[in-house]
Scaffold this active site. Structure first.
Site, PDB file in Angstrom:
ATOM      1  N   GLU A   1      24.459  36.253  24.552  1.00 12.76           N
ATOM      2  CA  GLU A   1      23.718  36.333  25.809  1.00 12.76           C
ATOM      3  C   GLU A   1      24.696  36.641  26.957  1.00 12.76           C
ATOM      4  O   GLU A   1      24.346  37.326  27.911  1.00 12.76           O
ATOM      5  CB  GLU A   1      22.959  35.033  26.078  1.00 12.76           C
ATOM      6  CG  GLU A   1      21.766  35.231  26.998  1.00 12.76           C
ATOM      7  CD  GLU A   1      20.795  34.071  26.990  1.00 12.76           C
ATOM      8  OE1 GLU A   1      19.613  34.299  26.722  1.00 12.76           O
ATOM      9  OE2 GLU A   1      21.219  32.932  27.252  1.00 12.76           O
TER      10      GLU A   1
ATOM     11  N   HIS B   1      29.085  30.216  -0.908  1.00 10.24           N
ATOM     12  CA  HIS B   1      28.153  30.440  -2.027  1.00 10.24           C
ATOM     13  C   HIS B   1      26.994  31.316  -1.567  1.00 10.24           C
ATOM     14  O   HIS B   1      25.942  31.329  -2.203  1.00 10.24           O
ATOM     15  CB  HIS B   1      27.647  29.098  -2.561  1.00 10.24           C
ATOM     16  CG  HIS B   1      28.769  28.233  -3.038  1.00 10.24           C
ATOM     17  ND1 HIS B   1      29.203  28.227  -4.344  1.00 10.24           N
ATOM     18  CD2 HIS B   1      29.590  27.397  -2.354  1.00 10.24           C
ATOM     19  CE1 HIS B   1      30.237  27.401  -4.456  1.00 10.24           C
ATOM     20  NE2 HIS B   1      30.483  26.883  -3.259  1.00 10.24           N
TER      21      HIS B   1
ATOM     22  N   LYS C   1      15.850  24.301  33.449  1.00 14.82           N
ATOM     23  CA  LYS C   1      16.539  24.559  34.719  1.00 14.82           C
ATOM     24  C   LYS C   1      15.529  25.041  35.770  1.00 14.82           C
ATOM     25  O   LYS C   1      15.491  24.531  36.874  1.00 14.82           O
ATOM     26  CB  LYS C   1      17.640  25.611  34.487  1.00 14.82           C
ATOM     27  CG  LYS C   1      18.380  26.008  35.725  1.00 14.82           C
ATOM     28  CD  LYS C   1      19.516  26.961  35.398  1.00 14.82           C
ATOM     29  CE  LYS C   1      20.045  27.585  36.678  1.00 14.82           C
ATOM     30  NZ  LYS C   1      21.132  28.520  36.457  1.00 14.82           N
TER      31      LYS C   1
ATOM     32  N   GLU D   1       7.376  28.642  27.358  1.00 12.61           N
ATOM     33  CA  GLU D   1       7.424  27.893  26.090  1.00 12.61           C
ATOM     34  C   GLU D   1       7.570  26.394  26.373  1.00 12.61           C
ATOM     35  O   GLU D   1       6.865  25.554  25.803  1.00 12.61           O
ATOM     36  CB  GLU D   1       8.613  28.344  25.229  1.00 12.61           C
ATOM     37  CG  GLU D   1       8.488  29.726  24.656  1.00 12.61           C
ATOM     38  CD  GLU D   1       9.214  30.761  25.504  1.00 12.61           C
ATOM     39  OE1 GLU D   1       9.185  30.643  26.757  1.00 12.61           O
ATOM     40  OE2 GLU D   1       9.788  31.689  24.918  1.00 12.61           O
TER      41      GLU D   1
ATOM     42  N   LYS E   1       9.821  38.411  28.556  1.00 16.40           N
ATOM     43  CA  LYS E   1       9.031  37.319  29.147  1.00 16.40           C
ATOM     44  C   LYS E   1       7.872  37.904  29.948  1.00 16.40           C
ATOM     45  O   LYS E   1       6.735  37.437  29.874  1.00 16.40           O
ATOM     46  CB  LYS E   1       9.893  36.466  30.088  1.00 16.40           C
ATOM     47  CG  LYS E   1      10.912  35.597  29.418  1.00 16.40           C
ATOM     48  CD  LYS E   1      11.553  34.682  30.468  1.00 16.40           C
ATOM     49  CE  LYS E   1      12.715  33.885  29.916  1.00 16.40           C
ATOM     50  NZ  LYS E   1      13.382  33.081  30.934  1.00 16.40           N
TER      51      LYS E   1
ATOM     52  N   GLY F   1      22.370  28.426  32.350  1.00 14.69           N
ATOM     53  CA  GLY F   1      21.620  27.746  31.277  1.00 14.69           C
ATOM     54  C   GLY F   1      22.476  27.451  30.054  1.00 14.69           C
ATOM     55  O   GLY F   1      22.538  26.319  29.573  1.00 14.69           O
ATOM     56  N   ARG F   2      23.171  28.489  29.556  1.00 17.76           N
ATOM     57  CA  ARG F   2      23.948  28.292  28.316  1.00 17.76           C
ATOM     58  C   ARG F   2      25.262  27.563  28.567  1.00 17.76           C
ATOM     59  O   ARG F   2      26.054  27.374  27.638  1.00 17.76           O
ATOM     60  CB  ARG F   2      24.168  29.631  27.608  1.00 17.76           C
ATOM     61  CG  ARG F   2      24.787  30.709  28.460  1.00 17.76           C
ATOM     62  CD  ARG F   2      24.679  32.080  27.803  1.00 17.76           C
ATOM     63  NE  ARG F   2      25.073  33.157  28.702  1.00 17.76           N
ATOM     64  CZ  ARG F   2      24.261  33.716  29.601  1.00 17.76           C
ATOM     65  NH1 ARG F   2      23.014  33.293  29.716  1.00 17.76           N
ATOM     66  NH2 ARG F   2      24.678  34.691  30.371  1.00 17.76           N
TER      67      ARG F   2
HETATM   68  C1  G6Q Z   1      20.711  30.676  29.247  1.00 18.16           C
HETATM   69  C2  G6Q Z   1      19.502  31.416  29.485  1.00 18.16           C
HETATM   70  C3  G6Q Z   1      18.291  30.902  28.756  1.00 18.16           C
HETATM   71  C4  G6Q Z   1      17.665  29.672  29.402  1.00 18.16           C
HETATM   72  C5  G6Q Z   1      16.270  29.461  28.792  1.00 18.16           C
HETATM   73  C6  G6Q Z   1      15.593  28.237  29.330  1.00 18.16           C
HETATM   74  O1  G6Q Z   1      21.742  30.891  29.804  1.00 18.16           O
HETATM   75  O2  G6Q Z   1      19.299  31.531  30.837  1.00 18.16           O
HETATM   76  O3  G6Q Z   1      18.560  30.626  27.418  1.00 18.16           O
HETATM   77  O4  G6Q Z   1      18.458  28.555  29.217  1.00 18.16           O
HETATM   78  O5  G6Q Z   1      15.479  30.603  29.037  1.00 18.16           O
HETATM   79  O6  G6Q Z   1      15.479  28.311  30.706  1.00 18.16           O
HETATM   80  P1  G6Q Z   1      15.051  27.051  31.534  1.00 18.16           P
HETATM   81  O7  G6Q Z   1      16.084  26.009  31.364  1.00 18.16           O
HETATM   82  O8  G6Q Z   1      14.930  27.527  32.945  1.00 18.16           O
HETATM   83  O9  G6Q Z   1      13.735  26.593  30.975  1.00 18.16           O
END
Ligand code: G6Q
Length: 588
Positions: free
Chosen positions: A391, A422, A244, A250, A550, A305-306
């Site tokens: 989150e 199990h 996003k 990463e 971060k 994001g989520r």
């Molecule tokens: C989700 C969070 C988080 C995010 C990641 C990746 O709601 O904000 O999990 O999706 O940190 O972020 P980017 O999509 O910006 O790389």
């Protein structure tokens, strides 16, 4: 430090290129000045107080007793919506409990808050944004306004582009730099840009394209990328860089290494356009990375994001199942959205599920929630829900910035059944914790083989029955007597082999896990999380807790590269960094 609404704003930068803004909330910790709450605290609502008293006077009644007292209990505590059936009769509730819980939702303003989310109000005030994942699947196409601008034409335009692109890749018309069709798609993303697409493409793997294989790289541990590309051919591999913000370390690290791997083949810089596409809100950074804007599929900052699986972030899923099926996926979610915004609170599936969670979390002090899908294709669903729930609702301050005075989001975990039986189910049956459980079960298998599905279903029903009924000492004695056990042996083992049961669960059934049902299921949980947050009066759409790690990681990364003895942290962190420098022979 500058005040911004109820938060303090601290701006800092790292890597000279990435600028982050940290909003420090005035939380319960003494280093923050306490805020006087503006809103009535949830615990002060009349219904909350009434529920407390109700709990005290009813919690000793067992589930067995509830069922014995009311033969129509199953009919009374069930709901149907958007192709999902919910049985919530195996919960510690009476009609009065549900009435009080619904009253609590009313007093917490849940109906207004639902309307506010759909209307595009700024339901995420700490980031100053609406949360409009519902617009992404708004199949009725009614206008959805953000700052007076209808976002639906933009949503539809991107869906069209995604459809056209995925058709080309799926048909073999989109060719790699040597003219070969794409065989492998590698999604590089993390968190919300990974968990949703992985979960959904696994859940719908039965409908996957024959030629295209999906891979997901999220971990910055180089082993993830290396082990993924090891078996791939750069000539036929398409990388989807999903971020996003397009600033996530990463993802950018993995994306750069993937590009390097690609360019180490016979490919040249100009071939990148045929093998790299981006899913992002940040056109500038996508261009800076070297991806042509024609190969970028956009979404918007009002998509969390989520909650982004329904946006361009869904591209890997679209490539796998095709646009017509992805549309069914959106339709399933839209059907649940319509139910959620229109059904009365007492007949509203996400609302009822949320109220049960509040009941256990805040009155029964049961702080863990198990998700047990009896469907192998849903094997990543618990992990996905873990992020969605933890989150979103892992918060300690109310929307106005004051400290919460009740527990918020529970711990969510799980594994598909029957495997869980199990492994950890022993603790769920006989441990000291009460763990409310959601069983999820399709009626049809997508691969009917012999009696497999009947066995799977039998196990699912047996688990919820066993959790509720347990086995009392009389039943055990009878059983052991029948098996010829001596009185001594029965006496010795009764404490171990009998168990109280009385453990609550929901069962969600659907005809089969197809795109439509999956869409409805995910939307149910998204809305459940929102209702919980509405009752606790917290913001489910921000995630400031993730930011500090971060920021510190960037600082430590340069310290690890510097090779000098580190003294800037606490003695443990200094010690660990210095020890690592030594162990890696990096210390001067
Ligand atoms: C989700 C969070 C988080 C995010 C990641 C990746 O709601 O904000 O999990 O999706 O940190 O972020 P980017 O999509 O910006 O790389």
């Amino acid at each position: 430090m500058q005040r911004a609404n109820s938060v303090n704003r601290l701006e800092t930068s790292y890597n000279s290129s990435v600028r982050i803004v940290i909003l420090l909330t005035e939380a319960a910790h003494p280093i923050f000045r306490k805020k006087t709450p503006v809103m009535t605290q949830p615990v002060d609502l009349p219904a909350w107080q009434a529920l407390k008293q109700h709990f005290d006077s009813t919690h000793t009644t067992s589930l067995r007793e509830h069922f014995a007292a009311d033969s129509a209990r199953f009919d009374q505590f069930q709901l149907n919506a958007a192709g999902l059936f919910l049985d919530y009769s195996k919960n510690h509730v009476t009609r009065q409990t549900m009435d009080l819980l619904v009253q609590l939702a009313g007093e917490a303003g849940v109906e207004k808050k639902i309307a506010a989310m759909f209307a595009g109000d700024q339901v995420n005030p700490t980031e100053g944004r609406p949360a409009l994942h519902t617009a992404l699947r708004n199949r009725s196409n009614t206008p959805v306004l953000v700052d007076g601008h209808d976002v639906m034409p933009d949503v539809n335009k991107v869906l069209e582009r995604l459809g056209a692109f995925s058709d080309r890749v799926r048909d073999g018309d989109w060719r790699g730099f040597t003219g070969e069709p794409i065989t492998d798609v590698v999604n590089i993303g993390i968190g919300g840009s990974d968990l949703g697409p992985v979960m959904a493409s696994e859940a719908l793997a039965a409908f996957a394209h024959d030629r295209l294989k999906l891979h997901f790289v999220s971990n910055v541990d180089g082993s993830h990328l290396a082990s993924t590309v090891k078996r791939l051919n750069p000539q036929t591999t398409l990388f989807v860089i999903a971020s996003k913000t397009f600033t996530t370390q990463e993802t950018l690290t993995n994306a750069n290494s993937a590009k390097q791997w690609f360019l180490e083949s016979d490919a040249t810089q100009s071939d990148v356009a045929k093998h790299f596409v981006a899913l992002s809100t940040n056109a500038e950074r996508v261009t800076a990375f070297g991806i042509d804007q024609n190969n970028m599929f956009e979404f918007w900052d009002w998509v969390g994001g989520r909650y982004s699986l329904w946006s361009a972030i869904g591209l890997p899923l679209i490539l796998s199942i095709g646009m017509p099926r992805f549309t069914q996926f959106l339709e399933g979610a839209h059907a649940m959205d319509e139910h959620f915004r229109r059904a009365p609170l007492s007949e509203n599936m996400p609302v009822i599920l949320a109220l049960l969670t509040v009941w256990y979390n805040n009155f029964h002090q049961a702080h863990s929630h198990l998700i047990a899908p009896y469907d192998q294709y849903l094997h990543r669903f618990p992990a996905y829900l873990q992020q969605l729930t933890m989150e979103s609702n892992g918060k300690s301050v109310h929307v106005d910035g004051s400290a919460v005075s009740c527990d918020t989001g529970p711990i969510v975990w799980g594994e598909p059944g029957t495997n869980g039986q199990h492994a950890y189910f022993q603790l769920v049956h006989q441990g000291t914790h009460i763990i409310p459980t959601d069983f999820i079960l399709p009626m049809e298998s997508l691969h009917p083989i012999g009696q497999h599905h009947e066995l799977l279903m039998a196990n699912c029903f047996a688990q919820s029955e066993a959790l509720m009924m347990g086995k009392n000492s009389e039943e055990l004695t009878l059983e052991m007597n029948k098996a010829g056990a001596s009185a001594d042996e029965i006496d010795r083992l009764t404490g171990h082999r009998s168990f109280a049961g009385n453990r609550p669960s929901n069962t969600i059934m659907t005809q089969r896990i197809d795109a439509k049902a999956l869409g409805a299921l995910i939307a149910t949980y998204e809305h459940k999380v929102y209702v919980e947050a509405a009752i606790w009066d917290i913001n489910p759409f921000d995630q400031w807790g993730v930011e500090l790690g971060k920021q510190l990681a960037s600082k430590i990364q340069s310290e690890l590269a510097g090779g000098k003895t580190i003294t800037a942290h606490d003695s443990s962190t200094n010690g660990l960094i210095n020890r690592a420098l030594k162990m890696r022979n990096l210390q001067a």
